[in-house]
Design an enzyme around this catalytic site. Structure first.
Site, mmCIF file in Angstrom:
data_model
loop_
_atom_site.group_PDB
_atom_site.id
_atom_site.type_symbol
_atom_site.label_atom_id
_atom_site.label_comp_id
_atom_site.label_asym_id
_atom_site.label_seq_id
_atom_site.Cartn_x
_atom_site.Cartn_y
_atom_site.Cartn_z
ATOM 1 N N SER A 1 -15.471 16.534 -7.791
ATOM 2 C CA SER A 1 -15.984 17.792 -8.416
ATOM 3 C C SER A 1 -14.963 18.060 -9.672
ATOM 4 C CB SER A 1 -16.015 19.071 -7.543
ATOM 5 O OG SER A 1 -16.865 20.291 -8.068
ATOM 6 N N ASP B 1 -27.568 17.839 -5.437
ATOM 7 C CA ASP B 1 -26.385 18.683 -5.570
ATOM 8 C C ASP B 1 -26.464 20.163 -6.483
ATOM 9 O OD1 ASP B 1 -23.872 19.749 -6.627
ATOM 10 O OD2 ASP B 1 -22.930 17.670 -6.827
ATOM 11 N N HIS C 1 -23.570 18.073 -2.934
ATOM 12 C CA HIS C 1 -22.258 18.308 -3.392
ATOM 13 C C HIS C 1 -21.220 17.585 -2.840
ATOM 14 C CE1 HIS C 1 -19.602 19.318 -6.787
ATOM 15 N NE2 HIS C 1 -18.893 20.025 -5.933
#
Length: 458
Positions: free
Chosen positions: A270, A385, A416
């Site tokens: 991320s 995601d 995610h």
């Protein structure tokens, strides 16, 4: 979204699904209450939208960072993630380094949430954290626990020395090694990147070590040193939040005899994926990059997109939902103001953040920088995601597709956290115990071994 994780700044982020939440208490007019009773009142007052009563229990630092007019946005952000508040289900208390800490398990309409309240000796609120409810972690089947060992290490040095763990395969080394770099926020900033009952970094560490690859993971600086950062946030940027410590972890690995110093890889998730190219560009010891759900767009754009998505989960946009969208868009506009100057503070996710954080990233283009690197790059993305989308993956493909040093792969059913989802992903599934898909572990292991078998490229 990703900056000031501090126990006195209430920034709750489930790896980018952002929920800024704060707390306090009704002023006492009767005999002193227990801290557990005060914590219960905090949640009750939030649910009743009695924000003045909430604000009355703030310690001075928290009150300065999160004033009364920002409390509705904080609570609405929490509701966008967890759903409507239902009830408090359980409570427990403990003392941690002289601070009274109360833990509440709360039921919301979408998921349970764990709340941590920290009180000083005067029963003022000095810390609060809310995350999806967690249950004991169970090792994934692909982790062969008799094939590796773990030991504690220290990453970096004073004043920012971080606690970490080295997961080392048994057998004859030296071994290629991977450093894990956290996603956004701080609630997920422990060394395992714990989200609810899930520990993605621990899954990967045990899975890769079972396949002959060493792994170093560590506590995020904004989690371990939150109060210190909150006391002096001026000039704080992603360099201090993420980059310096990732490079320190690589430097530590390079000194260990069990580790192959010519094959050191950084895996960012991320936010860690977003800044991964910057980390590698500043460190010739890094042999390759692994970008897991790495975003490609400015943080303020991502927050607006995520806010719109969370609001949409309730169906028709409510007035409160529209207010949340309007706040995110107003914050984005302020951050993008061409007249924004260093030394000022801006509102981001309902809290004050230094302008330097955003100015530092204003002209940053992750795919463009990645395309300039000569080292091998592996980019992985879950197609379900809801935080970092396939639009970001497409941006990586446009910049790196066809380059011999780049490998890109997406997974149709993963969210995610790179965990399987049945049906639509919303983020609520983070509260359910799960593991990173075996295929992801094996893909990373195979890629690292392929690079380790070839001459290092710097």
């Amino acid at each position: 979204m990703r900056l000031l994780k501090v126990e006195t700044v209430v920034l709750v982020v489930a790896l980018g699904i952002c929920a800024a939440i704060s707390s306090a208490i009704i002023a006492q007019t009767t005999a002193p209450q227990t801290n557990e009773a005060l914590a219960r009142e905090i949640i009750s007052n939030f649910a009743a939208r009695k924000f003045e009563a909430v604000e009355a229990r703030f310690g001075a630092q928290l009150a300065a960072v999160l004033p009364l007019d920002k409390l509705p946005a904080s609570w609405d952000s929490a509701l966008a993630l967890f759903g409507d508040f239902v009830a408090i289900e359980s409570a427990r208390s403990e003392q941690i380094q002289g601070v009274s800490v109360v833990h509440l398990v709360c039921k919301f309409s979408r998921m349970q949430a764990d709340y941590m309240f920290a009180f000083d000796a005067q029963q003022k609120l000095v810390g609060l954290r809310g995350t999806p409810h967690s249950s004991p972690w169970v090792a994934p089947d692909y982790a062969k626990q008799d094939s590796f060992t773990e030991r504690s290490v220290t990453v970096g040095s004073a004043p920012w020395a971080l606690s970490g763990t080295l997961t080392l395969p048994k057998g004859t080394g030296p071994f290629p090694a991977v450093v894990f770099v956290h996603g956004s926020g701080s609630s997920a900033g422990d060394q395992d990147e714990t989200i609810g009952s899930n520990k993605g970094f621990k899954d990967l560490a045990w899975g890769l070590a079972s396949r002959g690859i060493a792994v170093l993971r560590y506590v995020k600086r904004t989690r371990q040193y939150g109060p210190q950062i909150a006391a002096n946030p001026a000039g704080f940027t992603v360099k201090q939040e993420t980059e310096e410590d990732a490079r320190a972890a690589v430097a530590l690995l390079a000194t260990l005899p069990e580790i192959d110093s010519k094959h050191l890889y950084v895996a960012g998730h991320s936010l860690g994926g977003y800044v991964g190219p910057r980390i590698a560009a500043g460190d010739p010891q890094i042999s390759g990059l692994i970008l897991l759900a790495g975003s490609t767009r400015p943080l303020e754009d991502m927050v607006v997109e995520q806010t719109r998505f969370q609001v949409s989960l309730s169906g028709a946009i409510t007035p409160e939902g529209q207010q949340a969208i309007d706040r995110a868009e107003a914050e984005k506009k302020a951050i993008e103001d061409p007249n924004l100057k260093p030394g000022t503070m801006v509102q981001f996710l309902g809290v004050k953040a230094p302008a330097e954080y955003f100015l530092d990233l204003r002209n940053y283009n992750p795919p463009q920088l990645a395309a300039s690197l000569r080292i091998p790059i592996l980019i992985l993305q879950g197609e379900r995601d809801v935080q970092v989308s396939m639009l970001d993956f497409d941006n990586w493909k446009k910049a790196l597709g066809g380059k011999p040093n780049a490998t890109l792969k997406s997974y149709p059913t993963l969210n995610h956290l790179f965990m399987p989802v049945t049906g639509r992903a919303t983020g609520a599934e983070y509260a359910t115990a799960n593991h990173i898909l075996l295929e992801v572990v094996e893909d990373i292991a195979a890629w690292v071994k392929k690079q380790a078998a070839a001459p290092a490229t710097k």
